[in-house]
Design a protein around this motif. Structure first.
Motif, PDB file in Angstrom:
ATOM      1  N   SER A  19      36.652  33.164  39.323  1.00  0.00           N
ATOM      2  CA  SER A  19      36.668  33.323  40.774  1.00  0.00           C
ATOM      3  C   SER A  19      38.017  33.879  41.212  1.00  0.00           C
ATOM      4  CB  SER A  19      36.417  31.973  41.453  1.00  0.00           C
ATOM      5  OG  SER A  19      36.834  31.967  42.794  1.00  0.00           O
ATOM      6  N   PHE A  20      37.995  34.864  42.134  1.00  0.00           N
ATOM      7  CA  PHE A  20      39.237  35.377  42.705  1.00  0.00           C
ATOM      8  C   PHE A  20      39.901  34.313  43.568  1.00  0.00           C
ATOM      9  CE2 PHE A  20      37.723  39.411  41.292  1.00  0.00           C
ATOM     10  CZ  PHE A  20      38.823  40.266  41.262  1.00  0.00           C
ATOM     11  N   GLN A  31      44.646  36.195  48.212  1.00  0.00           N
ATOM     12  CA  GLN A  31      43.510  36.824  47.544  1.00  0.00           C
ATOM     13  C   GLN A  31      43.549  38.345  47.678  1.00  0.00           C
ATOM     14  OE1 GLN A  31      39.841  34.768  48.077  1.00  0.00           O
ATOM     15  NE2 GLN A  31      38.576  36.505  47.435  1.00  0.00           N
ATOM     16  N   SER A  35      43.562  40.880  44.496  1.00  0.00           N
ATOM     17  CA  SER A  35      42.582  41.953  44.356  1.00  0.00           C
ATOM     18  C   SER A  35      43.261  43.308  44.210  1.00  0.00           C
ATOM     19  CB  SER A  35      41.656  41.972  45.573  1.00  0.00           C
ATOM     20  OG  SER A  35      40.889  40.779  45.647  1.00  0.00           O
ATOM     21  N   GLU A  51      32.949  42.633  37.268  1.00  0.00           N
ATOM     22  CA  GLU A  51      31.838  42.838  38.180  1.00  0.00           C
ATOM     23  C   GLU A  51      31.854  41.697  39.183  1.00  0.00           C
ATOM     24  OE1 GLU A  51      26.952  43.271  38.086  1.00  0.00           O
ATOM     25  OE2 GLU A  51      28.100  43.001  36.225  1.00  0.00           O
ATOM     26  N   ARG A  52      32.013  42.048  40.477  1.00  0.00           N
ATOM     27  CA  ARG A  52      32.101  41.036  41.524  1.00  0.00           C
ATOM     28  C   ARG A  52      30.701  40.625  41.953  1.00  0.00           C
ATOM     29  NH1 ARG A  52      36.403  44.514  40.233  1.00  0.00           N
ATOM     30  NH2 ARG A  52      38.277  44.005  41.438  1.00  0.00           N
ATOM     31  N   LYS A  56      30.516  34.489  41.545  1.00  0.00           N
ATOM     32  CA  LYS A  56      31.335  34.496  40.343  1.00  0.00           C
ATOM     33  C   LYS A  56      31.709  35.924  39.986  1.00  0.00           C
ATOM     34  CE  LYS A  56      27.398  34.607  37.165  1.00  0.00           C
ATOM     35  NZ  LYS A  56      26.739  33.950  35.997  1.00  0.00           N
ATOM     36  N   VAL A  57      32.521  36.070  38.981  1.00  0.00           N
ATOM     37  CA  VAL A  57      32.840  37.390  38.453  1.00  0.00           C
ATOM     38  C   VAL A  57      32.356  37.446  37.009  1.00  0.00           C
ATOM     39  CG1 VAL A  57      34.837  37.740  39.943  1.00  0.00           C
ATOM     40  CG2 VAL A  57      35.139  36.668  37.704  1.00  0.00           C
TER      41      VAL A  57
END
Length: 303
Positions: A19-20, A31, A35, A51-52, A56-57
């Motif tokens: 997670s960002f 954040q 990013s 992949e966002r 989740k990523v």
């Protein structure tokens, strides 16, 4: 291309946290700032790494390729800083020692005690593995300062043999095995059930190779990952075992025999570069303390 360690740290933290938002909290950055750094890293590497997704990523194929290299770069940087502090005479910090699980149980405790008395302010962090190949790969990736393990077949950095790890046959006290003299031909054990090791353990290959050389395949009753667990299972009567002599405690009440032919593996201590003074002291302590067999085992098996 101007990739920074900060960008790699941000990338690894996002992956580890999934997670960002959580990564930004751990890294104490905003954040948007996080990013921005990830996007800059992706531009430098030529494509998206993450992949966002809504919650989740997920790593892209390029991200999966880049992740181990990012971890290795961060590990190298950490090790370099630690080595520089030790080389400058600062006897505090942490020495990372890579080894195998069986060696951390049998060989290292005595040597670490000696070394600890010399450098009480320096902490030791053991990085333990099941297989020799994993230990070598970790050293190459910079995850440890020094390794203690089976002699690597080819190593570019400094390496010194420190002794030979000998394996012995262990059995429960009521097992039908003669102990006078305390020797047994491996071929004579073909009909006995044995406590074996799982494929996850590097000891499995040693047992299989020894039995193969003696002309038989072991009859397996149970498998385990750890040499100490194997010893407990043997004591409980689940079969005979082949374990490193240095993991057997002085109070072991079962039967103990030396196999013929002997089963041994050379041990070495090795580093990527010339050891700094503190690492060199550790190497010296290991060399001073390493024995082919512990004295209490020699007393039972004879010299």
């Amino acid at each position: 291309m101007a990739i920074t360690l900060r960008q790699l740290e941000y990338f690894v933290t996002v992956v580890d946290e999934g997670s960002f938002t959580r990564a930004a909290q751990i890294l104490h950055v905003t954040q948007p700032g996080l990013s921005h750094q990830i996007q800059a890293l992706e531009r430098d590497l030529g494509g998206p790494l993450l992949e966002r997704l809504p919650r989740k990523v997920r790593l892209t194929p390029a991200g999966r390729t880049a992740l181990p290299h990012a971890r290795a770069s961060l590990a190298h940087a950490e090790r370099t800083g630690s080595a520089a502090r030790r080389a400058s005479g600062v006897e505090t910090g942490e020495l990372h020692v890579g080894t195998l699980f069986s060696i951390s149980v049998g060989v290292l405790p005595g040597a670490l005690a000696v070394w600890r008395r010399r450098y009480p302010e320096l902490q030791v962090h053991l990085v333990e593995f099941r297989h020799t190949e994993d230990l070598i790969a970790a050293m190459e990736a910079g995850r440890a300062d020094v390794a203690v393990g089976p002699t690597p077949p080819a190593w570019d950095g400094p390496a010194s043999e420190i002794g030979v790890e000998e394996f012995v046959i262990v059995a429960a006290a009521d097992t039908d095995l003669p102990t006078d003299p305390p020797r047994v031909r491996l071929a004579d054990l073909a009909d006995h059930y044995c406590v074996h090791f799982t494929a996850l353990s590097g000891l499995a290959g040693i047992l299989d190779a020894a039995c193969d050389a003696a002309g038989f395949q072991p009859r397996v009753s149970v498998r385990t990952e750890q040499s100490t667990s194997a010893l407990n299972l043997v004591t409980a009567g689940l079969g005979i075992g082949l374990v490193p002599a240095n993991v057997i405690p002085p109070h072991f009440e079962g039967k103990l025999l030396r196999p013929e032919p002997t089963v041994r593996r050379p041990l070495s201590v090795y580093t990527r570069v010339r050891p700094d003074p503190i690492t060199a002291a550790f190497v010296s302590a290991i060399a001073d303390e390493t024995l082919v067999m512990p004295p209490h085992i020699l007393d039972r098996l004879g010299h």
